[in-house]
Scaffold this motif. Sequence first.
Motif: not given
Length: 121
Positions: A93-114
């Motif tokens: 099971y993997y944790c996922n975060a959808v995040a953006r840099r301060y001041g940006s609207s671009q959404l980025l995906h990040y993953w844990g190691q599982g």
Amino acid sequence: QVQLVESGGGLVQSGGSLRLSCVASRTGFIIDTLGWYQQAPGKQRELVAQISSASTTNRVPSMNGRFIVSGDFAKNTVYLQLNDLRPEHTAPYYCNAVARRYGSSQLLHYWGQGTQVTVSS
């Protein structure tokens, strides 16, 4: 950068429960959504459940009621309560975060190691 660290996986008998936790570190980023994905053997990674910073949740209907997501965005933490586990739920099971840099609207995906969940019959 956003880093995710999961914990709580393990071996459990059929019908048992586990609680997964994921803590995010987010220097310079705002996290919009935290969630959990499952990757069964030979299959693509699939969404289990996710929660937004506005506390809206999205769950896979087939898992509705059995798997419960909750989060504390003040602590950058998301949890997944797994109830009534069956052998077919065995997977990392993997944790996922959808995040953006301060001041940006671009959404980025990040993953844990599982974190591995193994359910014995």
